[in-house]
Design an enzyme around this catalytic site. Structure first.
Site, PDB file in Angstrom:
ATOM      1  N   ASP A  30      35.068  43.926  51.876  1.00 28.15           N
ATOM      2  CA  ASP A  30      35.401  43.328  50.853  1.00 28.15           C
ATOM      3  C   ASP A  30      35.110  42.083  51.167  1.00 28.15           C
ATOM      4  O   ASP A  30      35.193  41.291  52.320  1.00 28.15           O
ATOM      5  CB  ASP A  30      37.038  43.352  50.527  1.00 28.15           C
ATOM      6  CG  ASP A  30      37.203  42.902  49.248  1.00 28.15           C
ATOM      7  OD1 ASP A  30      37.883  43.591  48.345  1.00 28.15           O
ATOM      8  OD2 ASP A  30      37.279  41.572  49.109  1.00 28.15           O
ATOM      9  N   ILE A  31      34.851  41.182  50.017  1.00 26.15           N
ATOM     10  CA  ILE A  31      34.223  39.776  50.241  1.00 26.15           C
ATOM     11  C   ILE A  31      35.118  38.794  50.541  1.00 26.15           C
ATOM     12  O   ILE A  31      35.225  37.703  50.895  1.00 26.15           O
ATOM     13  CB  ILE A  31      33.374  39.155  48.882  1.00 26.15           C
ATOM     14  CG1 ILE A  31      32.543  38.313  49.245  1.00 26.15           C
ATOM     15  CG2 ILE A  31      34.299  38.934  47.602  1.00 26.15           C
ATOM     16  CD1 ILE A  31      31.491  37.913  47.864  1.00 26.15           C
ATOM     17  N   ASN A  85      44.089  50.415  43.086  1.00 20.89           N
ATOM     18  CA  ASN A  85      44.784  49.498  42.103  1.00 20.89           C
ATOM     19  C   ASN A  85      44.115  50.084  40.746  1.00 20.89           C
ATOM     20  O   ASN A  85      42.925  50.664  40.517  1.00 20.89           O
ATOM     21  CB  ASN A  85      44.299  48.177  42.199  1.00 20.89           C
ATOM     22  CG  ASN A  85      44.835  47.467  43.270  1.00 20.89           C
ATOM     23  OD1 ASN A  85      45.891  47.639  43.672  1.00 20.89           O
ATOM     24  ND2 ASN A  85      44.158  46.261  43.873  1.00 20.89           N
ATOM     25  N   GLY A  91      46.276  45.571  38.852  1.00 19.65           N
ATOM     26  CA  GLY A  91      45.847  44.673  39.857  1.00 19.65           C
ATOM     27  C   GLY A  91      44.231  44.729  39.908  1.00 19.65           C
ATOM     28  O   GLY A  91      43.606  44.332  40.994  1.00 19.65           O
ATOM     29  N   HIS A  98      37.549  52.247  43.331  1.00 18.90           N
ATOM     30  CA  HIS A  98      37.373  51.872  44.651  1.00 18.90           C
ATOM     31  C   HIS A  98      38.817  52.159  45.280  1.00 18.90           C
ATOM     32  O   HIS A  98      39.569  51.840  44.864  1.00 18.90           O
ATOM     33  CB  HIS A  98      36.831  50.374  44.735  1.00 18.90           C
ATOM     34  CG  HIS A  98      37.525  49.407  44.004  1.00 18.90           C
ATOM     35  ND1 HIS A  98      37.529  49.426  42.766  1.00 18.90           N
ATOM     36  CD2 HIS A  98      38.436  48.590  44.477  1.00 18.90           C
ATOM     37  CE1 HIS A  98      38.136  48.348  42.500  1.00 18.90           C
ATOM     38  NE2 HIS A  98      38.891  47.860  43.241  1.00 18.90           N
ATOM     39  N   HIS A 100      40.668  50.622  48.740  1.00 16.45           N
ATOM     40  CA  HIS A 100      40.763  49.451  49.365  1.00 16.45           C
ATOM     41  C   HIS A 100      41.245  50.139  50.841  1.00 16.45           C
ATOM     42  O   HIS A 100      42.100  50.822  50.797  1.00 16.45           O
ATOM     43  CB  HIS A 100      41.790  48.549  49.185  1.00 16.45           C
ATOM     44  CG  HIS A 100      41.464  47.801  48.115  1.00 16.45           C
ATOM     45  ND1 HIS A 100      40.981  46.455  47.912  1.00 16.45           N
ATOM     46  CD2 HIS A 100      41.536  47.920  46.686  1.00 16.45           C
ATOM     47  CE1 HIS A 100      40.690  46.067  46.898  1.00 16.45           C
ATOM     48  NE2 HIS A 100      41.200  46.944  45.982  1.00 16.45           N
TER      49      HIS A 100
HETATM   50  P1  AMP Z   1      40.631  45.327  42.767  1.00 19.29           P
HETATM   51  O1  AMP Z   1      41.227  44.111  42.256  1.00 19.29           O
HETATM   52  O2  AMP Z   1      41.384  46.569  43.257  1.00 19.29           O
HETATM   53  O3  AMP Z   1      39.633  45.757  41.394  1.00 19.29           O
HETATM   54  O4  AMP Z   1      39.601  45.060  44.075  1.00 19.29           O
HETATM   55  C1  AMP Z   1      38.233  44.283  43.623  1.00 19.29           C
HETATM   56  C2  AMP Z   1      37.902  43.914  45.103  1.00 19.29           C
HETATM   57  O5  AMP Z   1      36.466  43.745  44.950  1.00 19.29           O
HETATM   58  C3  AMP Z   1      38.599  42.742  45.451  1.00 19.29           C
HETATM   59  O6  AMP Z   1      39.028  42.617  46.613  1.00 19.29           O
HETATM   60  C4  AMP Z   1      37.443  41.651  45.636  1.00 19.29           C
HETATM   61  O7  AMP Z   1      37.611  40.828  46.693  1.00 19.29           O
HETATM   62  C5  AMP Z   1      36.198  42.795  45.987  1.00 19.29           C
HETATM   63  N1  AMP Z   1      34.813  42.266  45.599  1.00 19.29           N
HETATM   64  C6  AMP Z   1      34.497  41.729  44.162  1.00 19.29           C
HETATM   65  N2  AMP Z   1      33.102  41.415  44.611  1.00 19.29           N
HETATM   66  C7  AMP Z   1      32.656  41.580  45.569  1.00 19.29           C
HETATM   67  C8  AMP Z   1      31.390  41.558  46.440  1.00 19.29           C
HETATM   68  N3  AMP Z   1      30.318  41.417  45.576  1.00 19.29           N
HETATM   69  N4  AMP Z   1      31.178  42.150  47.636  1.00 19.29           N
HETATM   70  C9  AMP Z   1      32.540  42.700  48.268  1.00 19.29           C
HETATM   71  N5  AMP Z   1      33.669  42.752  47.431  1.00 19.29           N
HETATM   72  C10 AMP Z   1      33.799  42.351  46.409  1.00 19.29           C
END
Ligand code: AMP
Length: 107
Positions: A30-31, A85, A91, A98, A100
């Site tokens: 995760d970024i 989520n 959220g 995905h 986490h």
């Molecule tokens: P959610 O809120 O459950 O949809 O989580 C989306 C997740 O994607 C968040 O934790 C972000 O930090 C992560 N995210 C968004 N863009 C990227 C990216 N380019 N590379 C890695 N993680 C990302």
């Protein structure tokens, strides 16, 4: 469903720190990590949310859990947590299913 940033990561059009890839899934860091280890495990199949998962997807869902187990073992996590989520109110920001994987290593 429309494409998300995760489709571009799957096609390797934008960079990600990939931790695992197989026929059905990809896992990458995760970024914006919320734990010492924070991976996202995603299906290659475009499914928007866990609420959209169908009976036919159950082998894929089991597989994602197996990938989580393997990653936790490979990364020597002492404790870990899976979070999914669902929906904006839940959220969810990226509408490509995905998982986490939040992990803590031994001190
Ligand atoms: P959610 O809120 O459950 O949809 O989580 C989306 C997740 O994607 C968040 O934790 C972000 O930090 C992560 N995210 C968004 N863009 C990227 C990216 N380019 N590379 C890695 N993680 C990302």
């Amino acid at each position: 469903m429309s494409e998300t940033i995760f489709s571009k990561i799957l096609r390797k059009e934008i960079p990600a720190k990939i931790a695992h890839e197989d026929e059905w899934t990809m896992a990458f860091h995760d970024i914006n990590p919320q734990a010492p280890v924070h991976l996202l495990i995603i299906p290659k199949k475009q499914i928007s949310t866990l609420a959209d998962v169908q009976e036919e997807d159950m082998p894929l869902i089991i597989h994602i859990h197996k990938v989580a187990q393997k990653l936790a073992e490979a990364m020597e996590l002492e404790g870990w947590r899976i979070v999914v989520n669902v929906g904006e109110k839940g959220g969810q920001e990226v509408f490509h299913l995905h998982y986490h994987l939040l992990g803590w290593t031994k001190e």
